[in-house]
Scaffold this active site. Structure first.
Site, PDB file in Angstrom:
ATOM      1  CD  GLU A 280      25.842  23.882  -0.967  1.00  0.00           C
ATOM      2  OE1 GLU A 280      26.048  23.564  -2.024  1.00  0.00           O
ATOM      3  OE2 GLU A 280      26.175  25.087  -0.574  1.00  0.00           O
TER       4      GLU A 280
ATOM      5  CE  LYS B 170      21.593  16.031  -9.067  1.00  0.00           C
ATOM      6  NZ  LYS B 170      22.246  14.574  -9.182  1.00  0.00           N
TER       7      LYS B 170
ATOM      8  N   GLY C  74      21.320  -1.787  -6.041  1.00  0.00           N
ATOM      9  CA  GLY C  74      20.509  -0.470  -5.579  1.00  0.00           C
ATOM     10  C   GLY C  74      20.970   0.855  -5.824  1.00  0.00           C
TER      11      GLY C  74
ATOM     12  CB  VAL D  20      23.259  20.957  -7.167  1.00  0.00           C
ATOM     13  CG1 VAL D  20      24.299  20.949  -8.185  1.00  0.00           C
ATOM     14  CG2 VAL D  20      22.209  21.905  -7.733  1.00  0.00           C
TER      15      VAL D  20
HETATM   16  N1  HSE Z   1      20.338   9.933  -8.907  1.00  0.00           N
HETATM   17  C1  HSE Z   1      21.200  11.057  -8.641  1.00  0.00           C
HETATM   18  C2  HSE Z   1      22.546  10.464  -9.193  1.00  0.00           C
HETATM   19  C3  HSE Z   1      21.447  11.404  -7.253  1.00  0.00           C
HETATM   20  O1  HSE Z   1      22.686   9.436  -9.511  1.00  0.00           O
HETATM   21  O2  HSE Z   1      23.487  11.334  -8.927  1.00  0.00           O
HETATM   22  C4  HSE Z   1      20.469  12.164  -6.857  1.00  0.00           C
HETATM   23  O3  HSE Z   1      20.414  13.476  -7.481  1.00  0.00           O
END
Ligand code: HSE
Length: 438
Positions: free
Chosen positions: A132, A208, A190, A135
């Site tokens: 789960e 995804k 960050g 995604v």
């Molecule tokens: N880097 C991804 C995002 C989160 O910005 O949604 C991890 O998949």
């Protein structure tokens, strides 16, 4: 009832969030399951010298920097793989399967590329697996597609699956700021990685979508089957033009079942401000699904973050623990329902959409006439021409929108336009995704 013992490999943000929830909700989890989950082994590179503070919540757990000690631990029944990436994660999962251990993973890249084979091996080994958290971290979309609406046939889905690019686009829209400025701020805070490519070039969303398409349509989709464009070429001016059209710009992951096959794309698109998707702001994720019988459902939440993703991991652990206790290992892979094969991925060139074409030109007479003539020669009908006031005649932006057109024909016209000497930059082409197709 006897407890179920778990071992966790990888103690980054998601691992730490998972430990926090397993600790804080331990009594609640036991009441819901009828038995406790016991954290028996913890592994990360630095867990011995410099353990994250959450590790101290589990003083009786084995601490090791060697993942084999977790997988091979005689008491561990479920291995949680949270190291991410491809090679080490694949070894951990292969080893778990070989040792007959069920596993939970948050690894989208690995499952998007090799999920089909991994599930087949897991089914043959009669173990339970769950993914789960791979995604849209906080949105239980796997459960929705595998259980909640599994009685229906999914016709199409549209998603905002990358929080970083959605944050960048919504900040550009709110403040009229350039992408580079917002990206730099996001990196300083960050929110965005130092190398932002996976997020802003669309690779993260593409992995995804490959997983969601497998779950929604029962077909094996690998990321390279999916048409991909990132958001780097979006400029603040595009939001001004989009707004005049009643639209906004988002990085949209789309899957649509058609008679010709499954059309899959991750790309920036115009979406109507009237749709629910246009209201997804900042780093939130959303998935809008249309079922043939159940019609539209919409899922919204945090796409990442230690505790939203930790909830997904812990809920997966509870699901797998129940399956172990009930003796009901996985029997059917979500990646392969052979009778659905006619919905194999098809070329996106067939897809018909209205489009937004944004040009930057050195101003002179006859520009619109030249572009309109190329469109006419390709059989494409022009809808509107928009020009915001600008004083820079050396880099003048304007927009043409065209009536619904197959993407292939439009690309042909644009290839011809790119040879024109008044262009300062290649035209930007965005489809209009005004909600799910009937
Ligand atoms: N880097 C991804 C995002 C989160 O910005 O949604 C991890 O998949």
């Amino acid at each position: 009832m006897s407890p179920i013992h778990i071992g966790i490999v990888g103690l980054g943000n998601v691992g730490r969030g998972t430990l926090r929830i397993l600790h804080d909700n331990a009594a609640l989890i036991e009441r819901k399951l009828g038995f406790p989950l016991v954290v028996t082994a913890l592994c990360s590179r630095s867990v011995i010298e410099k353990a994250p503070e959450e590790v101290a919540l589990f003083p009786n757990a084995l601490r090791t920097s060697n993942w084999k000690e977790v997988v091979e631990h005689p008491a561990v029944q479920i291995v949680v793989e949270l190291v991410g990436g491809m090679d080490a994660a694949a070894q951990i999962i292969d080893s778990a399967i070989a040792h007959g251990k069920s596993f939970v993973t948050a690894n989208k890249e690995l499952m998007a590329e090799h999920g089909g084979e991994i599930w087949e091996k897991a089914i043959a080994a009669r173990i339970c697996i769950a993914m789960e958290a791979s995604v849209a971290g906080g949105i239980p979309i796997h459960s929705v597609l595998r259980e909640g609406i599994s009685g229906d046939r999914v016709a199409s889905l549209l998603g905002i699956l990358n929080g970083t690019s959605n944050y960048i686009l919504t900040e550009m829209e709110k403040r009229g700021a350039p992408l580079e400025t917002v990206l730099k701020e996001a990196q300083d805070l960050g929110y965005a990685e130092a190398d932002p490519s996976a997020d802003i070039d669309g690779y993260d969303a593409r992995s995804k979508l490959a997983l969601l398409a497998a779950l929604a349509f029962g077909v094996r989709v690998t990321p390279s089957d999916i048409h991909l464009e990132g958001i780097r070429r979006i400029r603040d001016i595009d939001f001004a033009y989009a707004s005049r059209l009643g639209q906004t710009v988002r990085l949209i992951a789309a899957a649509e079942q058609t008679e010709r096959g499954l059309l899959l794309s991750v790309r920036p698109a115009l979406i109507s401000r009237d749709t629910i998707l246009a209201h997804v702001q900042g780093s939130y994720n959303a998935i809008w699904v249309r079922g043939v019988h159940g019609e539209d459902t919409f899922y919204y939440g945090r796409g990442a973050g230690p505790t939203p993703t930790g909830v997904a991991v812990v809920s997966d652990l509870m699901r797998v623990a129940r399956e172990i206790v009930n003796g009901s290992p996985e029997r059917v892979s979500p990646f392969a329902h052979p009778d659905l094969e006619k919905y194999a991925p098809a070329p996106i060139e067939n897809q018909v959409r209205a489009h937004y074409l944004r040009f930057r030109v050195r101003d002179r007479p006859g520009i619109i006439a030249a572009l309109a003539s190329i469109l006419a020669d390709t059989g494409i009908s022009l809808d509107a021409v928009l020009q915001e006031p600008s004083h820079n005649s050396h880099d003048l932006p304007f927009v043409i929108t065209v009536e619904p057109t197959p993407q292939g024909a439009l690309r042909q016209a644009v290839a011809h336009m790119e040879t024109l000497d008044f262009l300062v930059d290649k035209p930007l082409i965005l489809p209009l995704e005004n909600g799910l197709q009937k």
